[in-house]
Design a protein around this motif. Structure first.
Motif: not given
Ligand code: K1U
Ligand code: ZN
Length: 168
Positions: A43-46, A51, A91-94, A100, A131, A135-136, A139
């Motif tokens: 359920e990530g967006i990147g 990783q 920001e989140g990160c898998l 966050f 963003v 972020h990616e 990494h």
């Molecule tokens: O782990 C990662 O690099 C993926 C990360 C990407 C990201 C999300 C938000 C801001 C910066 C970078 C995620 O996908 S975290 C997962 C998540 O829970 C999320 C999902 C939808 C919107 C925001 C966060």
């Protein structure tokens, strides 16, 4: 397609600097498919190849609500900061599950990369897409969102991740 194992902070392999991709071949196409599957499953967006312990310069992103707009960027570089006015995003990160943090980054950037057909792509990324791509790309340099936080916050997160690993 396969779901790949995601490395969790503070795994030292997350600090590896990724190598440029010399040829976009079938194994890179397969890697991108597996990375997309892994990103959607989490359920990530990147997701960056780093990783999933593959140290090649490839990232995948999908910021659409419907999860039907995958973008694969090979050897991405930031060509231009279009809007240097920093915007704050949560920001989140898998690789740092459940955490966050509000971070500031330029809100619009121009990206150059190769697509899966090996052709050059130029992309103007704004807001959330900007963003997530930044972020990616961090990494791929072995850099993580926790590096922008205070030592104290990073230590708290390190302890939370140890508990997370123990619960797996
Ligand atoms: O782990 C990662 O690099 C993926 C990360 C990407 C990201 C999300 C938000 C801001 C910066 C970078 C995620 O996908 S975290 C997962 C998540 O829970 C999320 C999902 C939808 C919107 C925001 C966060
Ligand atoms: Zn991340």
């Amino acid at each position: 397609m396969a779901t790949l194992k995601i490395l969790i902070f503070p795994d030292p392999r997350l600090r590896t600097i990724a190598e440029p991709i010399k040829e976009v071949n079938d194994s890179i196409v397969k890697l991108s498919e597996d990375m997309l599957e892994t990103m959607y499953a989490g359920e990530g967006i990147g997701l960056a190849a780093t990783q999933v312990d593959v140290h090649k310069r490839i990232i995948v992103v999908d910021t659409s609500k419907e999860k039907n707009d995958p973008v694969v960027l090979i050897n991405p570089t930031i060509k231009k900061i279009i809007n240097s006015e920093n915007k704050s995003y949560s920001e989140g990160c898998l690789s740092v599950p459940g955490i966050f943090e509000e971070l500031e980054r330029p809100s619009a950037v121009e990206i150059a990369a190769l697509g899966l057909d090996g052709e050059e792509i130029t992309l103007i990324a704004e807001d959330l897409l900007s963003v997530v791509i930044q972020h990616e790309m961090d990494h791929l340099e072995g850099k993580m969102m926790v590096d922008f936080l205070s030592n104290l916050k990073r230590e708290i997160i390190r302890k939370k991740m140890a508990k997370h690993r123990a619960a797996q």
